[in-house]
Design a protein around this motif. Structure first.
Motif, PDB file in Angstrom:
ATOM      1  N   GLU A  64       0.930  -0.969  -0.148  1.00  0.00           N
ATOM      2  CA  GLU A  64      -0.004  -0.012  -0.181  1.00  0.00           C
ATOM      3  C   GLU A  64       0.773   1.303   0.000  1.00  0.00           C
ATOM      4  OE1 GLU A  64      -2.270  -0.651   3.499  1.00  0.00           O
ATOM      5  OE2 GLU A  64      -3.770  -2.079   2.513  1.00  0.00           O
ATOM      6  N   THR A  65       1.850   1.199   0.694  1.00  0.00           N
ATOM      7  CA  THR A  65       2.867   2.466   0.795  1.00  0.00           C
ATOM      8  C   THR A  65       3.421   2.489  -0.584  1.00  0.00           C
ATOM      9  OG1 THR A  65       3.281   1.694   3.077  1.00  0.00           O
ATOM     10  CG2 THR A  65       4.585   3.218   2.244  1.00  0.00           C
ATOM     11  N   ALA A  66       4.068   1.451  -0.898  1.00  0.00           N
ATOM     12  CA  ALA A  66       4.769   1.605  -2.317  1.00  0.00           C
ATOM     13  C   ALA A  66       4.044   2.152  -3.689  1.00  0.00           C
ATOM     14  CB  ALA A  66       5.203   0.329  -2.717  1.00  0.00           C
ATOM     15  N   HIS A  67       2.583   1.912  -3.413  1.00  0.00           N
ATOM     16  CA  HIS A  67       1.366   2.008  -4.456  1.00  0.00           C
ATOM     17  C   HIS A  67       1.183   3.781  -3.852  1.00  0.00           C
ATOM     18  CE1 HIS A  67      -2.631   2.893  -5.828  1.00  0.00           C
ATOM     19  NE2 HIS A  67      -1.861   2.578  -6.733  1.00  0.00           N
ATOM     20  N   GLY A  68       0.910   4.002  -3.008  1.00  0.00           N
ATOM     21  CA  GLY A  68       0.862   5.417  -2.628  1.00  0.00           C
ATOM     22  C   GLY A  68      -0.443   6.083  -2.669  1.00  0.00           C
ATOM     23  N   GLY A  69      -1.399   5.271  -3.707  1.00  0.00           N
ATOM     24  CA  GLY A  69      -2.647   5.921  -3.858  1.00  0.00           C
ATOM     25  C   GLY A  69      -3.839   5.201  -3.014  1.00  0.00           C
ATOM     26  N   LYS A  70      -4.864   5.085  -3.807  1.00  0.00           N
ATOM     27  CA  LYS A  70      -5.928   4.549  -3.213  1.00  0.00           C
ATOM     28  C   LYS A  70      -5.956   2.836  -3.311  1.00  0.00           C
ATOM     29  CE  LYS A  70     -10.827   4.361  -3.259  1.00  0.00           C
ATOM     30  NZ  LYS A  70     -12.205   4.793  -4.301  1.00  0.00           N
ATOM     31  N   ALA A  71      -6.094   2.162  -2.162  1.00  0.00           N
ATOM     32  CA  ALA A  71      -5.942   0.743  -2.272  1.00  0.00           C
ATOM     33  C   ALA A  71      -7.020  -0.163  -1.406  1.00  0.00           C
ATOM     34  CB  ALA A  71      -4.664   0.382  -1.656  1.00  0.00           C
ATOM     35  N   SER A  72      -7.587  -1.202  -1.951  1.00  0.00           N
ATOM     36  CA  SER A  72      -8.556  -1.806  -0.988  1.00  0.00           C
ATOM     37  C   SER A  72      -8.165  -3.272  -0.993  1.00  0.00           C
ATOM     38  CB  SER A  72      -9.779  -1.683  -1.613  1.00  0.00           C
ATOM     39  OG  SER A  72      -9.764  -2.282  -3.176  1.00  0.00           O
ATOM     40  N   LEU A  73      -8.515  -4.032  -0.198  1.00  0.00           N
ATOM     41  CA  LEU A  73      -8.584  -5.457   0.239  1.00  0.00           C
ATOM     42  C   LEU A  73      -9.667  -5.912  -0.392  1.00  0.00           C
ATOM     43  CD1 LEU A  73      -7.179  -5.650   3.908  1.00  0.00           C
ATOM     44  CD2 LEU A  73      -5.871  -5.685   1.675  1.00  0.00           C
TER      45      LEU A  73
END
Lengths: 366, 257
Positions: A69-78
């Motif tokens: 999630e940190t690496a992506h930096g944007g919106k993330a969901s499980l």
């Protein structure tokens, strides 16, 4: 793991990472680099972490997911996660994975190095001053200086090092005589090997080698002993009992080293001369000739010069050992550092001091 | 000084290491004959404060007066030297001298400060070891005994000269409950029999409630004193969340736990 492009729940474009099996330290090892790359590449699209096929997530797996999630930096969901996974993830997020900003060390400048050297020298002078003060005050707190300790240190530093001193002295005499005999023979001067070896032993090599032995055997031991006491709060205990560590710990070691060094040097000289004699006799010179040559070459002044030097070297090596010990930091590594510092500092300052002596003796015309 | 009868009077004491402030504005008084406990969580500066009280560390600010002698400031050296004869200190690990037996450890202060003949020194030292329950271990070396024994031997050495003021650094940390309770018993007995004043640094709740007449509590986040008084009253009446958390084992907040 598979990477799929699809629409997220809200209809936005998404990149889904579909995991399966165990997300534990073993499982994520193979995935880490690939998954991070995919997460970064997802850019502004939503990152979906699909856990529907996952059977186990442990703390390592949870750290992996939060890192994604940190690496992506944007919106993330499980997606498809079980209740217990979510609880674990919340705990891991709460534990905080943010690294503290590393302290940037300023670049090493020559001025700083010089300042550190100056401080070390100043500390050395302060230490010498404190030791001298303790010596002056000795009549007043003579009880604090334990004479049986002094004898024990003299025994450890001196008597027990004698086999080593004899061996080293003998070998040095032997090697020096042999190495110089070969070139000297070309000029027919091989008899003068006796002069060369005896003068260099008595004036230079004897005290120097004895100091090296003292630094290696005893200086390091002093530093380690006192350092361990410091780590165990024993020094603090002494201070709160009103017992000056300088008088109780440093003075007896200093005096012991100064007592044994001339003796060690004398023994080393004799052993070295013996080694030289063996070589000379092997080259066919009779014992009487060699002895006469030595007696004619060296004076009593040469011998005393060496012994006075030995006394000073002993004081310096012991003082540096004790100072390193008292300056020990915290933790078990510190004791090792103190012992190393004692040996290195002892040998270096002995040689520097030897240079000062050479200059002094030249000026005084001895 | 108006508080001339206090064993220790600390006023506005602070400790800073570089830019880091451990605590500041710490003031308290220790009355004669009481068991005074300094408590607080890890890293709050309990041991640092004790080092200041026994003169091992000069505080960054403030004054400390021990038994009528000022030990801080530029003229503190004479006060420190004078104080040392009147205090005994037990360090966290015991800090016994490794090259001496327990008996020799206890005899050392007697050897330095009294004119007792060797037999007299030994007799006195044996009594001290007996008082802490180590009569049989007198001939052992510090490396041969357990942590609890080392602490008790440390107490025996601290009271070798029967000082009126004893400092104990974490006497019960890392010990099992039975040994720890034994040490608490010992402290109370000694206080009763010798009339000595005790300053104890600890974070063992059971031990605090058993021995302390009064306590102060330091806190890392507050960088100073957050409570002072009878520990039983603090437990029942304090409305400071950290004090409540400490005494009632409540979970404070994730980052402070």
């Amino acid at each position: 793991m598979t990477v799929a492009e699809r629409a997220a729940a809200g209809g936005e474009p998404a990149v889904a990472l579909e995991f399966s099996g165990h997300l534990d330290a073993e499982g994520i090892g193979l995935l880490w680099e690939r998954a991070m790359r995919a997460a970064r590449r997802a850019g502004r699209r939503v990152l979906v972490l699909d856990l529907s096929e996952v059977t186990l997530v442990d703390t390592a797996g949870a750290a992996f997911l939060t890192s994604l999630e940190t690496a992506h930096g944007g919106k993330a969901s499980l997606e498809g996660e079980r209740e217990q996974f979510r609880a674990l993830l919340d705990r891991v997020r709460a534990a905080g994975t943010k690294l503290p900003t590393p302290v940037k060390l300023p670049p090493l400048r020559i001025r700083d190095i010089a300042a550190a050297g100056g401080r070390a020298a100043a500390n050395g002078i302060v230490f010498v001053g404190e030791a001298a003060l303790a010596l002056v005050r000795l009549p007043r707190n003579h009880r604090v200086l334990r004479w049986q300790d002094l004898l024990r240190y003299a025994d450890q530093a001196g008597v027990r090092s004698l086999p080593l001193v004899v061996l080293l002295g003998f070998l040095i005499g032997l090697i020096l005589a042999f190495q110089s005999a070969v070139p000297m023979r070309r000029f027919g001067a091989d008899l003068y090997v006796a002069n060369l070896v005896s003068i260099s032993l008595l004036r230079e090599l004897g005290p120097l080698l004895a100091a090296v032995i003292l630094a290696g055997r005893t200086g390091s031991a002093f530093a380690a002993e006192i350092g361990t006491m410091k780590v165990n709060e024993e020094i603090d205990a002494l201070v709160t009992m009103g017992l000056d560590p300088m008088t109780m710990l440093v003075l007896p070691r200093l005096i012991a080293a100064m007592l044994v060094m001339p003796v060690m040097t004398l023994v080393l000289n004799v052993a070295g001369l013996l080694g030289m004699t063996v070589v000379m006799m092997a080259f066919g010179f009779p014992l009487v000739t060699v002895t006469n040559q030595v007696v004619g070459a060296v004076t009593l002044t040469d011998l005393f010069e060496g012994l006075v030097k030995a006394l000073c070297f002993g004081a310096v090596v012991a003082a540096i050992g004790c100072r390193e010990g008292l300056g020990t930091g915290v933790g078990p590594r510190a004791v090792g550092l103190a012992a190393t510092g004692a040996v290195v500092g002892g040998i270096v300052s002995t040689i520097v001091l030897d240079g000062v002596f050479a200059l002094l003796i030249y000026r005084l015309g001895l | 000084m108006s508080e001339g009868h206090a064993e220790i009077q600390a006023t506005d004491v602070a400790q800073r290491f570089g830019a880091r402030t451990i605590f500041e504005h710490v003031s308290f008084t220790v009355a004669p004959g009481e068991v005074f406990v300094i408590l607080g969580g890890s890293g709050c500066g309990k041991s640092t404060l004790m080092k200041q009280l026994i003169g091992l560390l000069a505080p960054s600010a403030g004054t400390i007066v021990v038994r009528g002698r000022t030990i801080t400031g530029r003229d503190g050296e004479a006060g420190r030297q004078g104080m040392l004869r009147e205090i005994g200190v037990m360090f966290q690990s015991g800090a016994l001298f490794g090259s001496m037996t327990l008996l020799e450890n206890v005899m050392l202060p007697l050897e330095m400060y009294t004119d007792l003949p060797p037999a007299g020194r030994e007799a006195v030292a044996r009594v001290k070891l007996g008082l802490v329950g180590l009569g049989d271990a007198a001939a052992l070396m510090p490396a041969e005994i357990s942590g609890g024994m080392a602490k008790r031997a440390g107490i025996a050495r601290a009271m070798a000269l029967d000082p009126p003021l004893l400092f104990l650094d974490e006497p019960s940390a890392g010990l099992d409950p039975i040994t720890s309770a034994g040490l608490d018993r010992l402290i109370l007995d000694l206080r009763r029999d010798l009339g000595a004043t005790f300053v104890v640094v600890t974070h063992e709740l059971a031990s605090i409630l058993a021995i302390a007449d009064r306590c102060i509590m330091l806190d890392r986040a507050a960088r100073g004193l957050i409570a002072e008084g009878d520990p039983r009253r603090l437990r029942d009446e304090s409305d400071n969340p950290t004090v409540r958390a400490f005494f009632r084992r409540e979970v404070l907040a994730p980052e402070a736990a």
